[in-house]
Structures are given as C-alpha cells and as structure tokens.
Design an enzyme around this catalytic site. Structure first.
Site, PDB file in Angstrom:
ATOM      1  N   SER A  73       3.830  -0.559  -1.864  1.00 19.90           N
ATOM      2  CA  SER A  73       3.127  -1.471  -0.978  1.00 19.90           C
ATOM      3  C   SER A  73       3.094  -2.819  -1.685  1.00 19.90           C
ATOM      4  O   SER A  73       2.563  -2.930  -2.788  1.00 19.90           O
ATOM      5  CB  SER A  73       1.698  -0.959  -0.750  1.00 19.90           C
ATOM      6  OG  SER A  73       0.953  -1.903  -0.023  1.00 19.90           O
ATOM      7  N   LYS A 115       6.893  -1.274   1.879  1.00 19.37           N
ATOM      8  CA  LYS A 115       5.866  -1.705   2.848  1.00 19.37           C
ATOM      9  C   LYS A 115       5.435  -3.108   2.486  1.00 19.37           C
ATOM     10  O   LYS A 115       5.163  -3.392   1.323  1.00 19.37           O
ATOM     11  CB  LYS A 115       4.693  -0.726   2.761  1.00 19.37           C
ATOM     12  CG  LYS A 115       3.345  -1.241   3.269  1.00 19.37           C
ATOM     13  CD  LYS A 115       2.374  -0.075   3.382  1.00 19.37           C
ATOM     14  CE  LYS A 115       0.957  -0.462   3.023  1.00 19.37           C
ATOM     15  NZ  LYS A 115       0.062   0.719   3.000  1.00 19.37           N
ATOM     16  N   LYS A 120       2.796  -6.397   3.565  1.00 20.27           N
ATOM     17  CA  LYS A 120       1.561  -6.710   4.271  1.00 20.27           C
ATOM     18  C   LYS A 120       1.818  -7.886   5.209  1.00 20.27           C
ATOM     19  O   LYS A 120       2.571  -8.811   4.874  1.00 20.27           O
ATOM     20  CB  LYS A 120       0.474  -7.079   3.267  1.00 20.27           C
ATOM     21  CG  LYS A 120       0.065  -5.934   2.358  1.00 20.27           C
ATOM     22  CD  LYS A 120      -0.772  -4.904   3.105  1.00 20.27           C
ATOM     23  CE  LYS A 120      -1.281  -3.827   2.162  1.00 20.27           C
ATOM     24  NZ  LYS A 120      -2.193  -2.889   2.853  1.00 20.27           N
ATOM     25  N   ASP A 124       2.117  -3.429   7.206  1.00 21.50           N
ATOM     26  CA  ASP A 124       0.718  -2.998   7.272  1.00 21.50           C
ATOM     27  C   ASP A 124      -0.135  -4.226   7.579  1.00 21.50           C
ATOM     28  O   ASP A 124      -0.150  -5.192   6.822  1.00 21.50           O
ATOM     29  CB  ASP A 124       0.298  -2.372   5.931  1.00 21.50           C
ATOM     30  CG  ASP A 124      -1.109  -1.763   5.972  1.00 21.50           C
ATOM     31  OD1 ASP A 124      -1.782  -1.845   7.020  1.00 21.50           O
ATOM     32  OD2 ASP A 124      -1.526  -1.204   4.928  1.00 21.50           O
ATOM     33  N   GLU A 132       1.740  -0.138  10.450  1.00 16.71           N
ATOM     34  CA  GLU A 132       0.498   0.489  10.010  1.00 16.71           C
ATOM     35  C   GLU A 132      -0.720  -0.313  10.456  1.00 16.71           C
ATOM     36  O   GLU A 132      -0.794  -1.523  10.238  1.00 16.71           O
ATOM     37  CB  GLU A 132       0.525   0.631   8.476  1.00 16.71           C
ATOM     38  CG  GLU A 132      -0.694   1.339   7.895  1.00 16.71           C
ATOM     39  CD  GLU A 132      -0.592   1.556   6.375  1.00 16.71           C
ATOM     40  OE1 GLU A 132       0.505   1.365   5.796  1.00 16.71           O
ATOM     41  OE2 GLU A 132      -1.618   1.905   5.765  1.00 16.71           O
ATOM     42  N   ASP A 143      -4.250   4.129   9.482  1.00 13.90           N
ATOM     43  CA  ASP A 143      -4.857   4.233   8.155  1.00 13.90           C
ATOM     44  C   ASP A 143      -6.376   4.168   8.364  1.00 13.90           C
ATOM     45  O   ASP A 143      -7.045   5.208   8.465  1.00 13.90           O
ATOM     46  CB  ASP A 143      -4.315   3.081   7.278  1.00 13.90           C
ATOM     47  CG  ASP A 143      -4.997   2.921   5.930  1.00 13.90           C
ATOM     48  OD1 ASP A 143      -6.005   3.593   5.670  1.00 13.90           O
ATOM     49  OD2 ASP A 143      -4.539   2.089   5.109  1.00 13.90           O
ATOM     50  N   LYS A 162      -5.544   9.063   3.160  1.00 21.07           N
ATOM     51  CA  LYS A 162      -6.114   8.621   1.887  1.00 21.07           C
ATOM     52  C   LYS A 162      -7.232   9.585   1.537  1.00 21.07           C
ATOM     53  O   LYS A 162      -8.149   9.798   2.330  1.00 21.07           O
ATOM     54  CB  LYS A 162      -6.650   7.186   1.990  1.00 21.07           C
ATOM     55  CG  LYS A 162      -5.549   6.139   1.995  1.00 21.07           C
ATOM     56  CD  LYS A 162      -6.107   4.744   1.989  1.00 21.07           C
ATOM     57  CE  LYS A 162      -4.950   3.735   2.073  1.00 21.07           C
ATOM     58  NZ  LYS A 162      -5.441   2.386   2.422  1.00 21.07           N
ATOM     59  N   GLY A 198      -2.562   4.495  -0.754  1.00 20.36           N
ATOM     60  CA  GLY A 198      -3.120   4.160  -2.066  1.00 20.36           C
ATOM     61  C   GLY A 198      -4.231   3.140  -1.941  1.00 20.36           C
ATOM     62  O   GLY A 198      -4.345   2.437  -0.934  1.00 20.36           O
TER      63      GLY A 198
HETATM   64  O1  OSB Z   1      -4.084  -0.581   3.538  1.00 19.29           O
HETATM   65  O2  OSB Z   1      -2.944   0.748   2.368  1.00 19.29           O
HETATM   66  C1  OSB Z   1      -3.781  -0.160   2.441  1.00 19.29           C
HETATM   67  C2  OSB Z   1      -4.693  -1.380  -1.058  1.00 19.29           C
HETATM   68  C3  OSB Z   1      -6.050  -1.562  -0.930  1.00 19.29           C
HETATM   69  C4  OSB Z   1      -6.639  -1.331   0.285  1.00 19.29           C
HETATM   70  C5  OSB Z   1      -5.876  -0.908   1.376  1.00 19.29           C
HETATM   71  C6  OSB Z   1      -4.513  -0.708   1.229  1.00 19.29           C
HETATM   72  C7  OSB Z   1      -3.912  -0.980   0.002  1.00 19.29           C
HETATM   73  C8  OSB Z   1      -2.485  -0.868  -0.232  1.00 19.29           C
HETATM   74  C9  OSB Z   1      -2.031  -0.668  -1.655  1.00 19.29           C
HETATM   75  O3  OSB Z   1      -1.645  -1.007   0.630  1.00 19.29           O
HETATM   76  C10 OSB Z   1      -1.571   0.705  -1.934  1.00 19.29           C
HETATM   77  C11 OSB Z   1      -1.407   0.926  -3.414  1.00 19.29           C
HETATM   78  O4  OSB Z   1      -0.373   0.505  -3.933  1.00 19.29           O
HETATM   79  O5  OSB Z   1      -2.301   1.509  -4.053  1.00 19.29           O
HETATM   80 MG    MG Z   2      -3.046   0.483   5.028  1.00 22.85          MG
END
Ligand code: OSB
Ligand code: MG
Length: 371
Positions: free
Chosen positions: A137, A163, A165, A190, A215, A240, A264, A292
């Site tokens: 991510s 992925k 953002k 995402d 996402e 999510d 999660k 994550g």
């Molecule tokens: O939306 O998946 C998410 C990190 C913090 C809060 C929400 C998210 C995320 C990530 C990072 O996308 C995932 C990671 O590398 O731990």
């Molecule tokens: Mg997410």
C-alpha cells in the site's frame, strides 16, 4: 487450559521510515499499544492494538483503547475466567464497538494459547497456506513522478499487487498516469471513504484503467450507496472501513455492496471474528485479503498468521518490516522473497521473538493489571 494471571500494556513510539499519507491524514510517528498477557504457568502472549493516533480512519485511538482495555476489557475477562482463547470475544460481547481495543487483547490471548500448546499460531487458527502473496500500500506522494518511482521500486522487489491511495483532486489523472507507466501490473486504489455517490462518474472514468478493485470509495455506513455504485462499475468494490463483523459482511454481500473484502484483524475485533468473516466469504466465493494498519512486528506477525486461512486468496497489505521501520521490534524482522511472498514461521505462537530490549527502549507509558 488458560489461567490468566496479569496483562500489561505498553505504549511504544516508533518513527516510520517514510511518512504515510491517505485521504484522512498523514502519519509520521506511530504510537503503538503492545499487549502482553501472562498465564499462571509463566507463558506469555503478545498482541498489538491497531488503533491509530487520531480518530480519522475509525472512531478509535490508542488513548480510547487504553481506557476501554483497562476499564472494561480486563475487568470483564477477570469476571469471566476464560479457559480458552475462543471464549474471549464472547466474554467481551457486551462492550459495543471498540473492536480494536478488544482485538489487541484477544490476539494476545491466541498467541498465549498457541505458545502453551507449542504450535504455530497460524496452525492453531486452522491456517493451511504455507506461502503468502504480498502486496504493498503506497501513500499519497507530493508528485506523480515520486509515486511512479516508488511503484517501480516495489515492483522490482517482487510485490505482487500495488495499491495506491486516492483522494478528491488526486484521483483520475493519477490513476491514468500510473496505468500509462505500468500497463499490466495488478493495480488498485483505496479512497478511505473520501467520496460520495455524487462522484459516481469519476469512478466510471477510473473503470477504464483496468483496476483490480476499488477499496472503500464511500462512507463506512453507506452500504446501499456502495451497492448502487457497484452496479455501475466493472471493477469490484472492496470494503474495508464498512466491515466490522461477520454480520456486516453478510449484509454487504446480500445487497451487492462489494465483491471483495479486506479483513483487518483489529477492525473486526480479533482472530475469532476474522475467521468467521473469512469462512463466510469463502463459502460465498468472495475473495478476501489481509489489510494493514502500519503495524509493528507484533501486529504484522498476527496478520501473517491470519492470512494463512483458506479464504485469503488475494495478495494482502502485509509487507516486509523494512518498508516501515529502521529496526522492528521482532527477531527476525518480516522479510519478503524475491517473488513477493512471505513464508509463515515455524516457531510456536506468533513465531517471531519479541525483542524486549528494543521494546523497552521505546516505551513511553505502561500499566499492569492483575487478573
Ligand atoms: O485503509 O488500508 C487502509 C494504513 C492505515 C490506515 C488505513 C489503511 C492503511 C494502509 C496501509 O493502507 C497498510 C499497511 O501497509 O500497513
Ligand atoms: Mg483501506
């Protein structure tokens, strides 16, 4: 049989190697709550509460979790006198919400139980997969060129899915530019709930970029709107923030709000509920993957164990320790093979040694409570 003796909470302060930015904010430092559960036999289990520093991803923070754990979770566990890990979530069911608070403790009790049984946590949970596909991510970057460089590096390291953002103003053009540079990589976006159904047209345009999934485009509670949006798109919607339980997964599936689920561990309140979501999804043919929360090695190890369950068929956001930390708090750190996979560890419990010296050096707050 478990006989819980005491639980201690430690807040550690860890600086990310690179700031991580999403539509809801930017994180440079993680304040991480490590839960340690002691059995009367002397055995120890570790968990990590995945709540953030601010109530922006969801309502919880490390500070609210601390209050809920010390004020309610531990006293209720004391009253319940649980004898196995699977009883934990039932004993805490009266606490509404606060799933990350409950989940951090629940996970520690599963690690404890697996260690007492002298078996890897992933096997103890019923996992079978012995090589896990990894994705990454990547947060919002200050320029598109920087994002493209980051993606190139991760693809070269072997990660199997990228992925990125998005947020209003950094979306369609960003996705087009990335797709033009990498025409064939498995790519997803995402949005962390930053859009509304009024933006449907934007997502229809994005649909031309052959995305693996989109996402959490909309607000967590808006399942009906997600279903409307999904009907207009070719790309699957992955939820999510909307999925806090098996019941949420079932209702999202029934109304067609998503075709993929990000599970999660903390967000659903621990291993028992995560396993139920995964089981339901597997039965319905909905692929799931492990999300994550910028975890330390303890949370990362739990994510690895969870990801070995059969329903986890897509690459997760579980990547190498070195992507986050100069030095992780577990030995060895989590590493990813050149083909973008993680091999679950063979040792008992989470299967990684917690480096207590390192943890102690990072502690900024602690509390121990007798059961
Ligand atoms: O939306 O998946 C998410 C990190 C913090 C809060 C929400 C998210 C995320 C990530 C990072 O996308 C995932 C990671 O590398 O731990
Ligand atoms: Mg997410």
């Amino acid at each position: 049989m478990l006989q819980l003796d005491r639980i201690d909470l430690r807040e550690i302060d860890m600086t990310l190697r690179w700031p991580f930015e999403t539509s809801f904010g930017r994180t440079t430092n993680r304040r991480i709550l490590i839960v340690r559960v002691y059995d009367r036999s002397g055995a120890i289990g570790y968990g990590e509460c995945t709540a953030g520093e601010d109530p922006f991803y969801n309502h919880e923070t490390i500070d609210t979790a601390w209050l809920i754990i010390t004020g309610f979770v531990i006293p209720m566990l004391k009253d319940a006198g649980i004898s196995d890990a699977a009883e934990t979530s039932g004993a805490l069911a009266r606490i509404r919400g606060n799933l990350m608070a409950k989940g951090g403790v629940e996970a520690a009790i599963w690690d404890l139980e697996a260690k007492m049984a002298d078996r890897p946590l992933w096997k103890h949970l019923g996992g079978t997969q012995t090589e896990l596909a990894c994705g990454v991510s990547i947060g919002l970057q200050s320029t598109t060129a920087q994002l493209i460089e980051k993606i190139r590096r991760e693809v070269e390291r072997g990660y199997q899915r990228i992925k990125i953002k998005i947020k209003p103003g950094s979306d369609i053009e960003l996705v087009k530019a990335v797709r033009a540079e990498f025409p064939t990589i498995p790519l997803m976006v995402d949005a962390n709930s930053a859009y509304t159904l009024n933006d449907a047209e934007l997502f229809e345009q994005m649909d031309a970029s052959n995305l693996m999934m989109i996402e959490q485009p909309l607000t967590p509670g808006d399942l009906i709107d997600h279903a409307k949006l999904q009907r207009q798109l070719r790309a699957p919607i992955c939820l999510d923030e909307s999925i806090l339980s098996l019941s949420d997964a079932r209702q999202a599936h029934e109304i067609g709000a998503c075709r993929i689920i990000n599970v999660k561990l903390g967000r659903v309140g621990g291993h028992k509920e995560a396993r139920s979501v995964q089981e339901f999804a597997l039965a319905k043919g909905i692929p799931v993957w492990c999300g994550g929360m910028l975890e330390s090695g303890v949370g990362r190890a739990h994510n690895i164990a969870m990801s070995t369950l059969d329903g986890f068929t897509l690459p997760g956001d579980v990547s190498a320790s070195e992507r986050y930390w100069d030095e992780d708090i577990i030995d060895p750190p989590v590493t990813v093979s050149p083909r973008g996979t993680i091999t679950p560890p063979r040792g008992p419990g989470i299967g990684y040694e917690v480096n207590e010296k390192r943890v102690e050096a990072l502690v900024v707050r602690r509390e121990e409570i007798k059961l």
